[in-house]
Design a protein around this motif. Structure first.
Motif, short mmCIF file in Angstrom:
data_model
loop_
_atom_site.label_atom_id
_atom_site.label_comp_id
_atom_site.label_asym_id
_atom_site.label_seq_id
_atom_site.Cartn_x
_atom_site.Cartn_y
_atom_site.Cartn_z
N GLN A 185 1.04 -1.46 0.55
CA GLN A 185 -0.31 -0.07 0.20
C GLN A 185 0.66 1.02 0.28
OE1 GLN A 185 -4.11 0.32 1.87
NE2 GLN A 185 -2.49 1.74 3.83
N ASN A 187 1.26 5.10 1.02
CA ASN A 187 0.14 5.57 2.41
C ASN A 187 1.49 6.89 2.67
OD1 ASN A 187 -1.07 3.44 4.07
ND2 ASN A 187 0.77 2.76 4.46
N TYR A 210 -2.04 -2.36 -5.48
CA TYR A 210 -2.08 -1.83 -4.23
C TYR A 210 -2.97 -0.73 -4.20
CZ TYR A 210 0.05 -5.89 -2.70
OH TYR A 210 0.12 -7.53 -1.50
N THR A 212 -4.02 3.34 -2.80
CA THR A 212 -3.59 4.64 -2.06
C THR A 212 -4.21 5.39 -1.00
OG1 THR A 212 -2.46 4.80 -4.12
CG2 THR A 212 -2.45 7.18 -3.30
#
Length: 556
Positions: A185, A187, A210, A212
Motif C-alpha cells: 500500500q 501511504n 495496491y 493509495t
C-alpha cells in the motif's frame, strides 16, 4: 467581493437563551471541563481564516447543559451581541465564556480571525480552477522539488521515495510515464505535498496493484490514475484511493478504478474537494469477504466536516455513487457532515439506485444540485437518484436530471425509509428533511451549470489527461449507454500500456524545463527561482509551469 457566505441551516435549541448552530466548525479544538461536561461549539468563524465583507459567529453548547448556564461573548474586549455581523477590517478576537448559576466561569473558548477588504492578503487557490471546500489547499507551494525518474515500487527516484523521504513542503514532478506496480500500500502520511501528474512526459502515470491512502494535511494531487485491480490475489479490501483523517485536500483530474472496496472515498476529514475526476468500474464480485462489493464512494464525515464533489463521473458501480453519511450518532455529533454534490454525472448503478445514506441515527447535510443521472444496462427500469434512510439527515435537491427528465418536484427523485422516527411522524421528518436553500459549503463556490451542460463538460474534461484506453472506453459507454459492472479488470483488457517520451531538459532539477525558464526570464542554472513569484500573483514560478501544463493537456 465575498469570499465566504454564512450557512443557511439554523437549529434552535430550547435553553435559557436561544443559540443558533450553523454548519461549519471553527477548526480549533473544543474546550471542555470535566466538572461541567459542557462543550462550546462555534460556527461561522474559522480561526485564523481570512474573510471578505463580514462574518457572523454562532454559538451553541453541548454536553451536560441545563437552563442555569449563561453565555457571555466579547469581541475585542467589548460585549458582543450574537448574530451581529462583524465587518471592520483587521484582526479580531472572539471570547466565549459559559457561566453557571453562581456566575462562575466553567468553560472558555477564544478564537482569533481576520477580515480583509482585499484578496491580496489571501493565498492563491490550489490552482486557478480549484473550487469547493478544498480549494484553498496550497500543497507543497514554495518547498522542495522531487523528480520521479523510474517506475519502481521503492528506492531513490521512485514515487514512494518522494512521498515518504521528507515531511517538508515539496512538489513531486515526473520525468517518466508508465504504470507503477506497487508491492504494498502507498501511504501518504507527510503532508504539505503536491503530486503533479501533469508533468509526466508521454501518456502519464498509473498506480496499480495496491491502494493509495492519503492520511495527511494539505495535499494536492492532479492528473494521476489509481487502478487497483486483483492481480496480487492478496485480498486487499481497500479503495483504489482513500482520503482518510485528512484536512485540506484537493484531487483534480484523477482517474480511479478497479477497487475491491470503494473506488475513491473520503472519511473523517475536512475541507476536501474531488473535482473533474472519473470514478469507474469497481470490481463487484472479487476478493471482498462480503461477496459482491463493487462500490463507488463512501463519503463520511462529522463535526462540521465539509466536502465538495463536483464535475465527476461515477460509472459502472453496484452502489455508493455516492454514499454520504456520518460514523457518529446524533448523540455524539449534533453538527454532522456537510457534503456538496454538484454537476456530477452518475451512470449505470446496480438496481434501483446508486446514492444513499444508511447511517440511520446520525446527522448529515448535503446538496445534490444539477447532477446528471443516467441509468445503464445494470440499472432498474424504476430508478430514483437517492435512497434516504437517515431520519436526522437534511438534503437540498435541485436541478437533478434522471434519464433526461428533470421533474418539477426535485424530491420526487428521492425515496425514504426510516426505521427510527425518533418520536416524530414520517411526514414531519420528510418535511424537515427537504431544505429550501442550499448549504453553503467551502469558501469557493462551484461554477454551476445545468445538468445537461455538466454532462457534456464532464464527458469532455473529467479524468487524467491524456486519457488512456480505460477512460476512453468508459466515456464511450456513458455516451452510448453500453458497458457493465465487472468482477475483474481482465474482463476489459487490464492495464493499458502507457508510453513515455523523453523528458524535457531541466538542468537545475527545479521542476521547470530549461526552455520554459528561458522563455519566462528565469535562470535554468538556479533552482531557487522555482519557489519565487515573478509576477506576484500568489503562485510560485513552479506553480505557473504546473498550471500551464494542466491547461495544455486539457486543450490539446
Amino acid at each position: 467581493m465575498k469570499l465566504t457566505e454564512q450557512k443557511s441551516y439554523l437549529l434552535i435549541f430550547t435553553m435559557l437563551i436561544a443559540v443558533i448552530l450553523l454548519s461549519a466548525c471553527d477548526g480549533s479544538s473544543d474546550v471542555t471541563n470535566d466538572s461541567s461536561s459542557v462543550t462550546i461549539n462555534v460556527a461561522g468563524v474559522k480561526g485564523g481564516a481570512v474573510y471578505i465583507d463580514s462574518v457572523t459567529p454562532k454559538v451553541t453548547l453541548s454536553g451536560n447543559v441545563d437552563n442555569n448556564y449563561l453565555i457571555q461573548i466579547t469581541l475585542d474586549g467589548v460585549a458582543y451581541e450574537q448574530s451581529t455581523e462583524i465587518s471592520s477590517i483587521g484582526e479580531h478576537t472572539l471570547v466565549i465564556k459559559v457561566k453557571d448559576s453562581d456566575g462562575i466561569v466553567v468553560e472558555t473558548k477564544s478564537i482569533t480571525f481576520e477580515i480583509s477588504d482585499s484578496l491580496d492578503s489571501i493565498s492563491a487557490l490550489a490552482f486557478p480552477t480549484a473550487e469547493g471546500a478544498g480549494a484553498n489547499t496550497i500543497g507543497g507551494r514554495g518547498g522542495d522539488v522531487y523528480v520521479v525518474t523510474n517506475l519502481n515500487d521503492s528506492g531513490e527516484g521512485s514515487l514512494r521515495y518522494g512521498i515518504e523521504q521528507s515531511d517538508d513542503p515539496r512538489t513531486i514532478v515526473f520525468a517518466v510515464s508508465g504504470t507503477i506496480h506497487l508491492k504494498s500500500q502507498l501511504n501518504i502520511k507527510n503532508g504539505d505535498l503536491t503530486i503533479a501528474g501533469q508533468t509526466a512526459p508521454g501518456d502519464g502515470i498509473c498506480v496499480a496493484n495496491y491502494g493509495t491512502v492519503i492520511n495527511a494535511n494539505n495535499v494536492i494531487i492532479r492528473f494521476m490514475r489509481f487502478r487497483l485491480g486483483d492481480a496480487t490475489n492478496s485480498k486487499p479490501e481497500v479503495d483504489s484511493l482513500w482520503v482518510n483523517q485528512s484536512e485540506n485536500v484537493i484531487l483534480d483530474h484523477v482517474s480511479a478504478s478497479w477497487s475491491i472496496d470503494e473506488t475513491l472515498s473520503v472519511s473523517e476529514s475536512d475541507n476536501v474537494t474531488i473535482q473533474y475526476s472519473i470514478i469507474s468500474q469497481s470490481l463487484n464480485n472479487s476478493y471482498h469477504h462480503k461477496g459482491e462489493h463493487g462500490y463507488g464512494s463512501l463519503v463520511r464525515g462529522e463535526q462540521g466536516a465539509e466536502y465538495t464533489f463536483h464535475h465527476n463521473l461515477w460509472a459502472h458501480h453496484n452502489n455508493r455513487t455516492p454514499r454520504p453519511g456520518n460514523y457518529l450518532s446524533y448523540q455524539e455529533d449534533s453538527v454532522g457532515l456537510y457534503a456538496d454534490f454538484e454537476n456530477n454525472v452518475i451512470y449505470n448503478w446496480g438496481g434501483s439506485h446508486g446514492a444513499y445514506n444508511a447511517d440511520k441515527d446520525s446527522v448529515s447535510h448535503y446538496n445534490f444540485i444539477n447532477n446528471y443521472f443516467k441509468s445503464g444496462p445494470d440499472s432498474s427500469s424504476k430508478s430514483y437518484i437517492f435512497y434516504e434512510q437517515a431520519a436526522k439527515a437534511e438534503g437540498y435537491f435541485a436541478g437533478n436530471s434522471l434519464d433526461e427528465d428533470e421533474p418539477s418536484d426535485p424530491y420526487s427523485l428521492v425515496k425514504y425509509s426510516f426505521k427510527n422516527l425518533f418520536g416524530q411522524s414520517e411526514s414531519a421528518i420528510i418535511s424537515e428533511y427537504k431544505q429550501t436553500s442550499k448549504f453553503i459549503i467551502g469558501n469557493v463556490a462551484v461554477t454551476l451549470e445545468r445538468a445537461d451542460e455538466a454532462y457534456d463538460n464532464v464527458l469532455a474534461s473529467a479524468g487524467a489527461f491524456p486519457r488512456d484506453d480505460v477512460d476512453i472506453r468508459i466515456i464511450n459507454d456513458v455516451k452510448d449507454g453500453t458497458g457493465n459492472i465487472i468482477d475483474s479488470q481482465e474482463e476489459v483488457g487490464g492495464w493499458p500500456e502507457l508510453e513515455s517520451t523523453t523528458a524535457p531538459t531541466d538542468t537545475d532539477q527545479d521542476g521547470m524545463p530549461d526552455s520554459w525558464e528561458s522563455n519566462h526570464g528565469l535562470n535554468f542554472n538556479d533552482s531557487s527561482d522555482a519557489s519565487t513569484d515573478q509576477n506576484q500573483d500568489g503562485y510560485t514560478n513552479l506553480e505557473e509551469y504546473l498550471n500551464y501544463r494542466a491547461d495544455k493537456l486539457l486543450n490539446s
